[in-house]
Scaffold this motif. Structure first.
Motif, PDB file in Angstrom:
ATOM      1  N   VAL A  53      -2.688  -3.285   3.913  1.00 45.49           N
ATOM      2  CA  VAL A  53      -1.224  -3.880   4.437  1.00 45.49           C
ATOM      3  C   VAL A  53      -0.315  -2.942   4.019  1.00 45.49           C
ATOM      4  O   VAL A  53       0.282  -3.112   2.968  1.00 45.49           O
ATOM      5  CB  VAL A  53      -1.040  -5.272   4.431  1.00 45.49           C
ATOM      6  N   ASN A  55       1.538  -1.287   9.144  1.00 46.85           N
ATOM      7  CA  ASN A  55       1.201  -2.594   9.771  1.00 46.85           C
ATOM      8  C   ASN A  55       2.351  -3.397  10.372  1.00 46.85           C
ATOM      9  O   ASN A  55       2.292  -3.846  11.416  1.00 46.85           O
ATOM     10  CB  ASN A  55       0.440  -3.389   8.745  1.00 46.85           C
ATOM     11  N   ILE A  56       3.427  -3.245   9.622  1.00 50.75           N
ATOM     12  CA  ILE A  56       4.449  -4.142  10.028  1.00 50.75           C
ATOM     13  C   ILE A  56       5.528  -3.662  10.884  1.00 50.75           C
ATOM     14  O   ILE A  56       6.162  -4.167  11.721  1.00 50.75           O
ATOM     15  CB  ILE A  56       5.221  -4.532   8.622  1.00 50.75           C
ATOM     16  N   PHE A 105       2.407  -0.777  14.078  1.00 47.57           N
ATOM     17  CA  PHE A 105       1.556  -1.375  14.833  1.00 47.57           C
ATOM     18  C   PHE A 105       2.052  -2.211  16.039  1.00 47.57           C
ATOM     19  O   PHE A 105       1.828  -2.005  17.313  1.00 47.57           O
ATOM     20  CB  PHE A 105       0.784  -2.553  14.017  1.00 47.57           C
ATOM     21  N   TYR A 109      -8.614  -1.957  19.984  1.00 51.27           N
ATOM     22  CA  TYR A 109      -8.152  -1.978  18.607  1.00 51.27           C
ATOM     23  C   TYR A 109      -9.182  -2.932  17.801  1.00 51.27           C
ATOM     24  O   TYR A 109      -9.880  -2.429  16.745  1.00 51.27           O
ATOM     25  CB  TYR A 109      -6.953  -2.555  18.236  1.00 51.27           C
ATOM     26  N   GLN A 118      -4.972   3.997  14.780  1.00 53.52           N
ATOM     27  CA  GLN A 118      -4.106   2.780  13.697  1.00 53.52           C
ATOM     28  C   GLN A 118      -5.153   2.066  13.157  1.00 53.52           C
ATOM     29  O   GLN A 118      -5.141   1.725  11.806  1.00 53.52           O
ATOM     30  CB  GLN A 118      -3.460   1.893  14.818  1.00 53.52           C
ATOM     31  N   SER A 152      -5.025   2.063   9.004  1.00 48.89           N
ATOM     32  CA  SER A 152      -4.213   0.958   8.384  1.00 48.89           C
ATOM     33  C   SER A 152      -5.327   0.158   7.516  1.00 48.89           C
ATOM     34  O   SER A 152      -4.825  -0.615   6.675  1.00 48.89           O
ATOM     35  CB  SER A 152      -3.682  -0.241   9.456  1.00 48.89           C
ATOM     36  N   ASP A 192      -5.588  -7.790   7.371  1.00 40.38           N
ATOM     37  CA  ASP A 192      -4.956  -6.570   7.714  1.00 40.38           C
ATOM     38  C   ASP A 192      -4.580  -6.736   9.101  1.00 40.38           C
ATOM     39  O   ASP A 192      -3.221  -6.363   9.473  1.00 40.38           O
ATOM     40  CB  ASP A 192      -5.799  -5.388   7.537  1.00 40.38           C
ATOM     41  N   MET A 193      -5.427  -7.005  10.025  1.00 31.67           N
ATOM     42  CA  MET A 193      -5.116  -7.305  11.528  1.00 31.67           C
ATOM     43  C   MET A 193      -4.060  -8.499  11.697  1.00 31.67           C
ATOM     44  O   MET A 193      -3.122  -8.357  12.605  1.00 31.67           O
ATOM     45  CB  MET A 193      -6.487  -7.601  12.285  1.00 31.67           C
ATOM     46  N   ALA A 201      -0.570  -7.479  10.755  1.00 29.11           N
ATOM     47  CA  ALA A 201      -0.049  -6.588  11.993  1.00 29.11           C
ATOM     48  C   ALA A 201       0.555  -7.325  13.061  1.00 29.11           C
ATOM     49  O   ALA A 201       1.664  -7.070  13.845  1.00 29.11           O
ATOM     50  CB  ALA A 201      -0.880  -5.377  12.171  1.00 29.11           C
ATOM     51  N   SER A 238       0.349  -0.729  -1.396  1.00 28.20           N
ATOM     52  CA  SER A 238      -0.266   0.284  -0.742  1.00 28.20           C
ATOM     53  C   SER A 238       0.046   1.576  -1.669  1.00 28.20           C
ATOM     54  O   SER A 238      -1.059   2.302  -1.847  1.00 28.20           O
ATOM     55  CB  SER A 238       0.096   0.645   0.617  1.00 28.20           C
TER      56      SER A 238
END
Length: 431
Positions: free
Chosen positions: A21, A25-26, A29, A45, A209, A213, A244-245, A248, A305
């Motif tokens: 993340v 992602n923020i 995405f 995706y 992506q 990600s 993670d998904m 996002a 990250s």
């Protein structure tokens, strides 16, 4: 010297979620979803994440846990000739981190400005040397964390920041959905346009992506896996991918209702985080507080990250060259700061550019796009084709039909998809 380990599976999962993340992602995405078919984009995706990204995650974790070492030593243990390939991946990650810390510094600056109730325009911010100051401050935070070690640094940071990030994110989603532009924003974000699924560019964007990600292909998961002694890899990797998904998707539920409420352009693309959103926060009630929370959340994602990326060269210096952690961290950090300085200076009053293009933008394309795809290809080929199959089976609970399918995907599907994504990236630039 005894090798460090995670204190628990939960600590490993939180650290890996923190690695996956990130800033992309923020803010990246959501606008990719909005521009590529809305809800329909989730079809390619999800395919990319669970049929291609997840197998590569499991492979990296299996390599790390099986060899008990970081990427260069792990590749050397597979075959001596792959040592240089491991070093190349460490170089790519270090170059990416150099400019990633610049963007992390921007996020930290915006959190600071909003907390003071004095946000500034991006053009005014980059027309000073403040970006250089915040680049160094964000780098220092990463350095101190990694220097403290796996348990006391990386794991402890993730145990605090990942839950805090999720709490802030849920709060912002709840607030955004009460705003007047909530319905329009969600409609723009998730309303499916299935005609887009016939566009190859949408599939390339989805796979790009998904791979990037999830932090695959960077040696991060090999390094993290080397600190892991037990636990089912498929289950743990799936938890990381789903988290993670989820972050996002939820980020889009924050961003687009606010953008539509403020009457701004929802298709602002890369300008969304530092130009459009700050303007939106200034237009709505409680905007200073919400802006501070949003950028604090974004900084938490960026920091975790960045920490995972710095651990790759640090672990390499420790495992392959026998450096103690403190010395390895200082050396790696010093090199990465030097690598990042041109990118930092490209968005200051100096305006450092190459052929009229900011150095950071060029670094993002060369290393964050092309270099990262090539690194993913290397990992999938070295691990999928040359890693001893028995060792992999021992790490992934045997080689039943599910595992055999995953190995086929790693050997053939992942390299093919990455190659197509690489070609697509060249065509997008040429276009």
């Amino acid at each position: 010297m005894e090798r460090e380990e995670w204190s628990s599976t939960l600590g490993f999962i939180l650290a890996s979620i923190g690695s996956a993340v990130g800033i992309g992602n923020i803010w990246r995405f959501p606008y990719i979803v909005g521009a590529n078919g809305g809800g329909a984009f989730l079809v390619p995706y999800l395919i990319a994440v669970f049929l291609f990204g997840l197998p590569l995650m499991v492979l990296e974790l299996a390599i790390g846990r099986s060899t008990g070492t970081s990427i260069v030593s792990a590749f050397r243990s597979i075959q001596q000739r792959f040592t240089a390939a491991g070093i190349a991946i460490v170089a790519v990650v270090s170059l990416i981190l150099g400019y990633y810390l610049v963007i992390t510094g921007w996020v930290l600056a915006y959190a600071f400005f909003f907390a003071l109730g004095r946000p500034v325009e991006f053009s005014a911010f980059t027309d000073s040397y403040l970006p250089l100051v915040f680049f160094l401050l964000s780098g220092l935070a990463v350095y101190v964390t990694v220097r403290s070690g796996v348990r006391e640094g990386i794991e402890r940071l993730s145990r605090y920041l990942i839950p805090a990030l999720l709490v802030i994110l849920i709060f912002l989603v709840a607030f955004s959905l009460t705003e007047p532009g909530a319905f329009e924003g969600i409609e723009f974000y998730l309303s499916p346009d299935f005609s887009k699924l016939t566009d190859p560019a949408v599939w390339i964007a989805a796979f790009g992506q998904a791979f990037f990600s999830l932090s695959v292909g960077m040696g991060i998961l090999i390094t993290f896996g080397s600190y892991l002694r037990k636990g089912p890899l498929f289950r743990n990797a799936t938890i990381i991918a789903v988290a993670d998904m989820l972050v996002a998707v939820l980020a889009g539920l924050v961003i687009f209702p606010l953008v539509f409420t403020a009457g701004l352009d929802p298709a602002a693309g890369v300008n969304l985080a530092f130009i459009t959103l700050p303007t939106a926060f200034m237009e709505i009630q409680y905007g200073m507080l919400l802006g501070a929370l949003f950028f604090l959340m974004l900084f938490a994602a960026a920091l975790t990250s960045a920490v995972s990326m710095l651990e790759v060269p640090v672990a390499t210096l420790m495992d392959s060259y026998g450096y103690p952690r403190k010395r390895a961290t200082l050396l790696a950090f010093a090199v990465i700061v030097l690598l990042g300085l041109p990118s930092a200076l490209s968005y200051t009053s100096l305006n450092l550019a190459v052929f009229g293009r900011p150095f950071l933008d060029l670094a993002d394309y060369l290393f964050g796009t092309i270099g990262l795809i090539v690194a993913g290809l290397i990992v999938s080929i070295v691990g999928g084709w040359f890693m001893n199959r028995t060792r992999i089976c021992a790490e992934i609970d045997g080689c039943g039909w599910q595992q055999r399918v995953y190995m086929m995907l790693i050997r053939y599907g992942v390299p093919a998809i990455l190659l197509i994504t690489l070609i697509g990236s060249f065509f997008r630039v040429a276009g």
